[in-house]
Design a protein around this motif. Structure first.
Motif, short mmCIF file in Angstrom:
data_model
loop_
_atom_site.label_atom_id
_atom_site.label_comp_id
_atom_site.label_asym_id
_atom_site.label_seq_id
_atom_site.Cartn_x
_atom_site.Cartn_y
_atom_site.Cartn_z
N ALA A 153 19.56 21.21 32.40
CA ALA A 153 18.88 20.97 31.13
C ALA A 153 18.96 22.22 30.26
N ARG A 154 18.88 22.02 28.95
CA ARG A 154 18.88 23.15 28.02
C ARG A 154 17.57 23.16 27.25
N GLY A 160 18.60 27.77 18.38
CA GLY A 160 19.56 27.18 19.30
C GLY A 160 19.89 28.04 20.49
N ARG A 161 19.05 29.05 20.75
CA ARG A 161 19.29 29.96 21.88
C ARG A 161 18.47 29.52 23.09
N ASN A 172 8.08 29.09 22.39
CA ASN A 172 9.16 29.12 21.40
C ASN A 172 10.10 27.92 21.52
N LEU A 173 9.76 26.97 22.39
CA LEU A 173 10.63 25.81 22.58
C LEU A 173 10.69 24.95 21.33
N ALA A 174 11.91 24.67 20.90
CA ALA A 174 12.12 23.81 19.74
C ALA A 174 12.87 22.53 20.08
N GLN A 175 13.69 22.59 21.14
CA GLN A 175 14.54 21.44 21.46
C GLN A 175 14.75 21.34 22.97
#
Length: 359
Positions: A153-154, A160-161, A172-175
Motif C-alpha cells: 500500500a502507498r 505525493g510523498r 500528514n496523510l492525504a491519500q
C-alpha cells in the motif's frame, strides 16, 4: 491433587514456559505428591507463538525471517508454520515487540509495524491459506501503517510523498493507494487474536491507554490520538468503512484496526483462541486447581488478559484459580468477580500492595 499450570509470560522477566518451570519447582517442593499439567499460555502478546506451536504438536515448524524491527533495525523474527493445513502463526511482538527496545529507545511517535508485513509476506510465499495474527506487546502506535506499506500500500502526503514511519506521520496523510497491495491477501483467511477490547481512538483508545508504556509523553499522546483519528477518516473516505470504534481495534497500537479494515480479519480474544488450540477446557476436566499469572494484574486485565480469560473458563467448571502477579495495579480486585479465587503478588512492589488476597 492435579494442577494445571497455565501462566502467560511475565514481561521483561520470564517467558510463559520459564514461568511454568519456576512454578513447577515450587510445587515439587511444597506438594511433592501433586500431579501437574504444564500448559504455557498467551493472549496474543509475547510468547503466544510458543504456546500455539507447542499446542499444535507434530508437524508444526518454527521459521525465521529477517525483518525490520520497530525502529527500522534488522532482526530475526520467528513465525510458525503448519504445512499440513497451510496455517501460519505470526506474532506481532516477534517483529516489533516492546521487548526489543530499552526504556530509552521507546518512541511511540516513530516506531513502525513494517516487520509484521514482512512476516505476512513470508507466509504468503509459503502458500499460506490461513494466518493467525497475534496482536499484543507492541512497541508501536501506527495503526498498522507500516505493515500496510510493507504489503504494497502507498500512504502519501499532499505532495505525493510516502509518509515516514510511525504513528505521528499519519497526521500528514492525504491519500491512501491500495492498488499495489499484495493480491494474495484476498485468498487467505486471517484470524486476529487481540488481548484488549479498546477502540482505536479516544479516552480508551490505543494512544491514550497504551502510548505511555511505549515512550509517549502527554504531548505525544495528544499528537498520536489525532493522527490515528485522521488516518481512520482518510481510510473511511477510501473504503467506506470506519472501524475506529470496534472493540479491539486499538490492540497493538491500532493494528487491530488495520487487520479488520485491510485484511478482513475478525478480532477474537486472544486467550479464547489459544485455549481452543490447546484444548484447555478438556484439560480442565481432569484438574483440581489452576495456577495462572502474568507480570501485572490490574483493571485493564479484565479486558481480555490471560489470567481473566482462564478464570472465566474455570469458573464454568467449578475449578478454583490462583493468579500469580508480578505486581498489582488499580482495579486488580475486580478479578474476584471473574472467577479468581486467590491472588499472590510475587515481587517486592506487589507485596507492598498486598501479599495474599483470597476471595
Amino acid at each position: 491433587m492435579h494442577i494445571i499450570l497455565a501462566p502467560d509470560s511475565f514481561k521483561d522477566a520470564l517467558s510463559a514456559s520459564e514461568a511454568v518451570s519456576a512454578i513447577t519447582d515450587g510445587i515439587c517442593r511444597a506438594l511433592p505428591s501433586a500431579q501437574y499439567d504444564a500448559c504455557p499460555m498467551g493472549d496474543g502478546g509475547e510468547g503466544t507463538l510458543d504456546a500455539l506451536i507447542d499446542a499444535t504438536g507434530a508437524g508444526a515448524e518454527r521459521h525465521y525471517q529477517t525483518v525490520q524491527g520497530p525502529l527500522g533495525e534488522l532482526r530475526q523474527a520467528a513465525w510458525g508454520w503448519h504445512p499440513i493445513n497451510f496455517t501460519a502463526y505470526i506474532e506481532l511482538a516477534e517483529a516489533c515487540g516492546l521487548q526489543h527496545l530499552t526504556l530509552l529507545e521507546r518512541t511511540a511517535l516513530h516506531s513502525s509495524t513494517h516487520g509484521v508485513g514482512e512476516l505476512i509476506i513470508a507466509a504468503l510465499n509459503a502458500s499460506a491459506k490461513r494466518i493467525i495474527l497475534m496482536l499484543g506487546g507492541s512497541a508501536t502506535n501506527d495503526a498498522g501503517a507500516g505493515m500496510l506499506q510493507a504489503l504494497g500500500a502507498r500512504l502519501l502526503d499532499d505532495q505525493g510523498r510516502p509518509l515516514s514511519p510511525g504513528g505521528a506521520a499519519l497526521i500528514n496523510l492525504a491519500q491512501v493507494e491500495l492498488d499495489g497491495l499484495d493480491s494474495r491477501l484476498s485468498e487467505v483467511i486471517v484470524e486476529t487474536a487481540v488481548d484488549v477490547d479498546n477502540p482505536l481512538v479516544g479516552e480508551r483508545g490505543a494512544s491514550v491507554v497504551f502510548g505511555p508504556q511505549k515512550g509517549a509523553s502527554e504531548k505525544d499522546v495528544v499528537i498520536l490520538d489525532a493522527a490515528l483519528a485522521h488516518f481512520a477518516s482518510k481510510v473511511a473516505e477510501t473504503l467506506g468503512n470506519d472501524f475506529r470504534e470496534l472493540p479491539g481495534s486499538g490492540a497493538a497500537g491500532g493494528m487491530g484496526f488495520a487487520a479488520r479494515t485491510f485484511l478482513g480479519a475478525e478480532l477474537c480474544p486472544g486467550i479464547e483462541l489459544v485455549m481452543t488450540q490447546v484444548g484447555f477446557r478438556q484439560r480442565l476436566e481432569l484438574v483440581d486447581l489452576v495456577i495462572t499469572g502474568e507480570g501485572r494484574l490490574d483493571g485493564q486485565s479484565m479486558a481480555g488478559k490471560t489470567p481473566i480469560g482462564i478464570a472465566r473458563c474455570a469458573r464454568e467448571m467449578g475449578v478454583p484459580v490462583v493468579v500469580l502477579a508480578g505486581s498489582l495495579g488499580e482495579g486488580w480486585q475486580l478479578a474476584y468477580d471473574e472467577g479468581v479465587t486467590s491472588v499472590i503478588a510475587t515481587t517486592a512492589a506487589g507485596v507492598n500492595i498486598r501479599l495474599l488476597a483470597t476471595a
